[in-house]
Design an enzyme around this catalytic site. Structure first.
Site, PDB file in Angstrom:
ATOM      1  N   SER A 118       0.920  -0.880   0.183  1.00 25.16           N
ATOM      2  CA  SER A 118      -0.051   0.137  -0.123  1.00 25.16           C
ATOM      3  C   SER A 118       0.921   1.293   0.031  1.00 25.16           C
ATOM      4  O   SER A 118       1.662   1.466  -1.019  1.00 25.16           O
ATOM      5  CB  SER A 118      -1.100  -0.064   1.225  1.00 25.16           C
ATOM      6  OG  SER A 118      -1.936   0.636   0.950  1.00 25.16           O
ATOM      7  N   HIS A 140      -5.090  -5.337  -1.458  1.00 28.46           N
ATOM      8  CA  HIS A 140      -5.923  -5.160  -0.327  1.00 28.46           C
ATOM      9  C   HIS A 140      -6.993  -6.110  -0.378  1.00 28.46           C
ATOM     10  O   HIS A 140      -8.283  -6.161  -0.646  1.00 28.46           O
ATOM     11  CB  HIS A 140      -6.625  -3.999  -0.169  1.00 28.46           C
ATOM     12  CG  HIS A 140      -5.581  -2.602  -0.232  1.00 28.46           C
ATOM     13  ND1 HIS A 140      -4.760  -2.311  -1.053  1.00 28.46           N
ATOM     14  CD2 HIS A 140      -5.312  -1.904   0.942  1.00 28.46           C
ATOM     15  CE1 HIS A 140      -4.021  -1.217  -0.983  1.00 28.46           C
ATOM     16  NE2 HIS A 140      -4.191  -1.083   0.554  1.00 28.46           N
ATOM     17  N   GLU A 200      -2.228  -2.193  -8.218  1.00 29.95           N
ATOM     18  CA  GLU A 200      -3.304  -2.700  -7.347  1.00 29.95           C
ATOM     19  C   GLU A 200      -3.752  -1.378  -6.734  1.00 29.95           C
ATOM     20  O   GLU A 200      -3.161  -0.475  -6.550  1.00 29.95           O
ATOM     21  CB  GLU A 200      -2.914  -3.642  -6.284  1.00 29.95           C
ATOM     22  CG  GLU A 200      -1.842  -3.343  -5.209  1.00 29.95           C
ATOM     23  CD  GLU A 200      -2.512  -2.598  -4.197  1.00 29.95           C
ATOM     24  OE1 GLU A 200      -3.671  -2.713  -3.737  1.00 29.95           O
ATOM     25  OE2 GLU A 200      -1.785  -1.846  -3.486  1.00 29.95           O
TER      26      GLU A 200
END
Length: 304
Positions: A108, A275, A206
């Site tokens: 992330s 995620h 992502e």
């Protein structure tokens, strides 16, 4: 550059370089690592909070540098993502990191760190779930757990449709080192000294909480910056919580078709990397092969 593998009895360091960490959540994850025979050392400022950050920039950076310099620490596991690593990216001591190569694990917001460190030092780092944000969830599954084992010895990984259905947007096969991560963070690197390099690489993307129009805009920025053209192939991971809140809207599949309709290199989507659960952990910077024919992603080991 490969880091050294973990061994039973090794100590891992946990720090929070981005968003603030809840003590009770982080402590819930300790048994996971202890059951693998690992000891845990916390950063001095891991529970600090400064607004939406896990403490002041200087303190978060100091925790990271201390873990890198400590020869008893064999891996650095980031407690959670959130926001904030980009604020001190230009203060990283890359010479120290290169001199002390060790496992670095997270994802992330950690994408900024992964990219900057790999491009400055050549160190392979790991994109995987984090203790205080993922491992405490009820749906943290067996596969996500087992993939931590790749840190204990050189492991060749293969992702196939036995894990999830995969969609081919462009046919082909390509081999190159895998780079990328969170799409919004990759876009933030553009125009900085840490701009993502995709030339002859397999670009993985992502994200979470980004509607199709937002993903469209970020993909367009990658396109205009030449990042899509330069890449050897595209790996589309999980785009969680991406349902459009405003109608009418394009579907995410239509966004991918737009950007890859004339693409001449392999593009495959549906990888449970990001995620999501399972979260298939991967070594960023490692050599990989993406094949649309076999619908597989094969990855070389990330440790020696």
């Amino acid at each position: 550059m490969l880091s050294y593998r973990l061994k039973t009895g090794d100590t891992i360091g946990m720090i929070a370089p981005a968003g603030p960490v809840k003590k009770e959540k982080l402590e819930q994850s300790f048994s996971f690592f202890e059951n693998m025979g690992l000891r845990i050392k916390l950063g001095q400022h891991v529970y600090d909070q400064y607004g939406y950050l896990a403490g002041k920039d200087t303190h978060r950076l100091a925790d990271f540098h201390q873990m890198v310099a400590d020869r008893n620490i064999k891996a650095i596991i980031f407690a959670r993502g959130g926001y904030g690593t980009g604020r001190f990216i230009d203060k990283l001591d890359m010479k120290l990191i290169k001199k002390n190569p060790k496992i670095i694990w997270g994802y992330s917001d950690i994408t900024f760190l992964h990219t900057a460190i790999r491009q400055a030092t050549g160190l392979i780092t790991f994109h995987g779930p984090m203790p205080a944000s993922d491992m405490v969830k009820k749906d943290f599954d067996t596969l996500s757990s087992q993939l931590f084992r790749q840190l204990f010895g050189p492991t060749n990984l293969i992702y196939s449709e036995s894990i999830s259905p995969l969609t081919v947007y462009r046919e082909g096969e390509a081999t190159g080192s895998i780079v990328g991560g969170n799409l919004s963070l990759l876009v933030q690197t553009i125009g900085t000294p840490y701009e993502i390099v995709t030339k002859d690489k397999l670009l993985f993307i992502e994200d979470i909480g980004e509607e199709p129009y937002r993903v469209d805009g970020m993909m367009n920025q990658l396109r205009l910056a030449g990042k899509l053209k330069d890449a050897a192939g595209i790996i589309i991971g999980d785009f969680a919580e991406a349902e459009p809140k405003v109608q009418p809207s394009l579907r995410m599949e239509e966004v991918w078709k737009h950007y890859f309709r004339n693409y001449t290199k392999p593009v495959v989507a549906g990888f449970r990397i990001g995620h999501c659960f399972p979260h298939f952990s991967i070594p960023l910077g490692a050599k990989a092969t993406l094949s649309s024919r076999t619908k597989t992603l094969q990855l070389s080991p990330g440790v020696r």
